[in-house]
Design a protein around this motif. Structure first.
Motif, PDB file in Angstrom:
ATOM      1  N   ASN A 160      11.804 -48.523   7.500  1.00  0.00           N
ATOM      2  CA  ASN A 160      11.382 -47.641   6.402  1.00  0.00           C
ATOM      3  C   ASN A 160      10.564 -46.449   6.885  1.00  0.00           C
ATOM      4  N   VAL A 161      10.549 -46.239   8.181  1.00  0.00           N
ATOM      5  CA  VAL A 161       9.763 -45.152   8.756  1.00  0.00           C
ATOM      6  C   VAL A 161      10.696 -44.035   9.194  1.00  0.00           C
ATOM      7  N   GLU A 162      10.296 -42.788   8.936  1.00  0.00           N
ATOM      8  CA  GLU A 162      11.071 -41.647   9.391  1.00  0.00           C
ATOM      9  C   GLU A 162      10.138 -40.567   9.908  1.00  0.00           C
ATOM     10  N   TYR A 163      10.626 -39.808  10.919  1.00  0.00           N
ATOM     11  CA  TYR A 163       9.794 -38.777  11.532  1.00  0.00           C
ATOM     12  C   TYR A 163      10.696 -37.769  12.239  1.00  0.00           C
ATOM     13  N   SER A 164      10.127 -36.595  12.540  1.00  0.00           N
ATOM     14  CA  SER A 164      10.894 -35.512  13.143  1.00  0.00           C
ATOM     15  C   SER A 164      11.174 -35.794  14.622  1.00  0.00           C
ATOM     16  N   LEU A 165      12.416 -35.622  15.007  1.00  0.00           N
ATOM     17  CA  LEU A 165      12.795 -35.782  16.415  1.00  0.00           C
ATOM     18  C   LEU A 165      12.086 -34.761  17.292  1.00  0.00           C
ATOM     19  N   LEU A 166      11.920 -33.531  16.795  1.00  0.00           N
ATOM     20  CA  LEU A 166      11.388 -32.455  17.622  1.00  0.00           C
ATOM     21  C   LEU A 166       9.864 -32.405  17.625  1.00  0.00           C
ATOM     22  N   ARG A 167       9.226 -32.861  16.565  1.00  0.00           N
ATOM     23  CA  ARG A 167       7.771 -32.729  16.467  1.00  0.00           C
ATOM     24  C   ARG A 167       7.026 -34.021  16.725  1.00  0.00           C
ATOM     25  N   GLU A 168       7.633 -35.150  16.401  1.00  0.00           N
ATOM     26  CA  GLU A 168       6.875 -36.403  16.400  1.00  0.00           C
ATOM     27  C   GLU A 168       7.460 -37.475  17.302  1.00  0.00           C
ATOM     28  N   GLU A 169       8.529 -37.172  17.995  1.00  0.00           N
ATOM     29  CA  GLU A 169       9.159 -38.142  18.897  1.00  0.00           C
ATOM     30  C   GLU A 169       8.805 -37.799  20.335  1.00  0.00           C
TER      31      GLU A 169
END
Length: 571
Positions: A160-169
């Protein structure tokens, strides 16, 4: 898309294309005349020309090639530039307006950056679906493409978690997405990737290589990988060696398969099947030591740990080859490739044809045959001739094992043949091949049976095995080179002082002179000795503290040599 759809031309890369300024403008550096392997690898130490060669190939085949450099993530990040450097900051994503897209494409093409891979996720649905499927199966994550205010902003979802590949990964998943998209795109005939293992777990890098290999096999396209990751190189047969190019400093790169004779193909394959990591151990070791099997590794490891400092043990790599004949086989192959290698084997290996070929091609051995053994012509066959004649006279069977046993135990001490045998062994050791004068490793350890546990137990006590491990041990000792470079630096400082003396030969100089005087003062002190003479005394590095040189205006460079602290002053 079928294999017949693609064809890459034969290509010759000149030395000046890789190293600009090379004196021989038309000197051949690498010839790519065989594209039969789906994925090829460039391996070798830093500075040997791997990346430069890859870029030269990309320039030659620009319309057919896609290249991803080690800076491939640079275009996916945003930086604020200041006079003192740059700092990363937040970014909105990859711009998708046509004008911005073209600007980014032009800027990234020659640098090998991965911007186009993210665009392909949006513009080529089959690429996005395959990347998403891989991430779902391998990592349990999904990737969703989002657009916001004219920017492409991929998101990663896990549970249930989502985040930006470019900013938060982290870099790892960004690398993987770029590498997967590159493999699945269809707009290249040759894909070049420099160090795909960057930021990736080794298992994930291997999975990507497997995907890339499958894509190349399916489509008939080709890939070229520059790597320092041992786990990516696992040839299973002699044929697989055609995919590996070894680079070394001051030598042209060479394909490993070119150094395997036809009669050696089966034995090489058997050896690789016995030790799948063998080639990786050879090409990624600072100086590999070839040994027969696990009992050699066990004995030498114990002896090294008992007699050598930890930093030496850590740098000494023992490589199992699978028997005395296999040691001779790989010793010849490695010598022809140009690897810095040593080998340890039982005495019967001296009758292996590989040993004879490599020794006969070694200048140091040939000189030893001439000067120490008075052999003419200086060949291994002639060097062994007198010993072989003695065996024949005693009716020794002609198999190598029997003859090796005779050499070990039946040559009378202090006899002419004994002296000849010892000179032979010493000559071979000087060329990197240690053959046990006692016959076998079991004889060296005084044990009855071959086995790793028995060898390990026996090596715990001081004995003849310690001479072998000391000979094998390797460390990168820089102090000799440091002293040479220090001497050159001190000579340069002395010349600066001498230039000042030319204007006033009687001057008494108490501080170093010249544009680099502040830097020079970190290395040496200067003292006035007598009219026209000065002394430089080293205080850094500390290992050479107290070394000195005295000179006058007329001292020639040949006499500006550092002297140890306990050596008296010059007259």
């Amino acid at each position: 898309m079928t294999q017949a759809s693609y064809s890459l031309p034969h290509l010759t890369i000149q030395a000046n294309e890789v190293f600009p300024g090379t004196s021989e403008l038309n000197q051949e550096f690498l010839a790519l005349d065989d594209w039969s392997m789906p994925v090829s690898f460039f391996v070798g130490r830093n500075g040997s020309g791997k990346s430069k060669t890859a870029h030269a190939i990309a320039r030659r085949l620009s319309d057919q090639t896609r290249i991803l450099s080690t800076d491939r993530l640079a275009g996916l990040m945003s930086y604020a530039v200041y006079p003192w450097g740059s700092m990363p900051n937040d970014m909105k994503g990859i711009p998708i307006g046509e004008r911005e897209r073209q600007q980014m494409t032009r800027a990234a093409k020659d640098k090998g950056m991965g911007n186009e891979e993210l665009y392909s996720l949006k513009e080529q649905p089959e690429v996005w679906l395959r990347v998403a499927a891989f991430l779902r199966r391998a990592l349990g994550r999904t990737i969703e493409l989002r657009e916001s205010a004219g920017f492409l902003d991929p998101y990663v979802q896990i549970d249930n978690v989502e985040y930006s590949l470019l900013r938060e990964e982290g870099h790892g998943l960004r690398e993987l997405v770029v590498l997967l998209a590159a493999a699945y795109r269809q707009d290249w005939q040759l894909l070049i990737v420099d160090e795909p293992e960057l930021h990736l777990h080794p298992s994930m890098a291997r999975l990507w290589i497997t995907e890339l290999s499958a894509e190349c096999e399916r489509s008939g396209r080709r890939a070229l990988i520059i790597t320092h990751e041992p786990t990516l190189i696992k040839p299973k047969s002699a044929d697989d060696l055609a995919a590996i190019w070894h680079f070394s400093v001051n030598r042209s790169p060479t394909k490993l398969s070119r150094h395997v004779l036809d009669v050696q193909q089966g034995r090489v394959t058997a050896s690789l099947q016995g030790n799948p990591q063998l080639v990786s151990q050879l090409v990624f070791s600072p100086r590999p030591v070839l040994v027969e099997g696990p009992h050699d590794v066990a004995a030498l490891t114990v002896s090294l740990a008992r007699t050598q400092p930890p930093e030496v043990v850590a740098q000494t790599d023992l490589v199992e080859c699978g028997g005395s004949g296999a040691v001779a086989l790989w010793f010849e192959i490695c010598s022809k490739i140009g690897l810095d290698v040593k080998a340890v084997a039982d005495l019967d290996a001296c009758f292996a044809p590989e040993v004879r070929r490599v020794m006969d091609a070694t200048d140091k051995v040939v000189e030893g045959y001439k000067n120490e053994l008075a052999v003419d012509p200086p060949t291994t066959a002639n060097a062994l001739k007198q010993l072989v004649s003695a065996m024949d006279a005693e009716g020794v069977p002609k198999d190598p094992k029997s003859r090796g046993a005779w050499l070990a135990s039946s040559v009378p001490a202090n006899s002419g043949n004994f002296v000849r045998k010892e000179k032979l062994l010493n000559t071979w050791r000087s060329a990197g091949l240690w053959l046990h004068s006692q016959g076998t490793l079991e004889d060296v350890l005084s044990i009855a049976n071959k086995g790793a546990e028995q060898a390990r137990m026996a090596a715990q006590q001081p004995g003849a095995i310690d001479a072998v491990s000391e000979w094998c041990s390797y460390s990168l000792d820089l102090m000799g080179d440091v002293f040479i470079l220090l001497g050159a630096a001190v000579e340069k400082i002395a010349h600066s002082v001498m230039e000042t003396q030319r204007l006033n030969p009687r001057i008494a100089i108490s501080n170093l002179v010249g544009a680099s005087s502040k830097t020079d003062s970190r290395i040496v002190n200067i003292d006035y000795v007598s009219e026209g003479r000065h002394r430089l005394t080293v205080h850094a590095p500390k290992e050479f503290s107290g070394y000195w040189v005295e000179f006058s205006r007329d001292t020639p460079s040949s006499e500006l040599n550092l002297r140890p602290p306990n050596m008296g002053s010059e007259g």
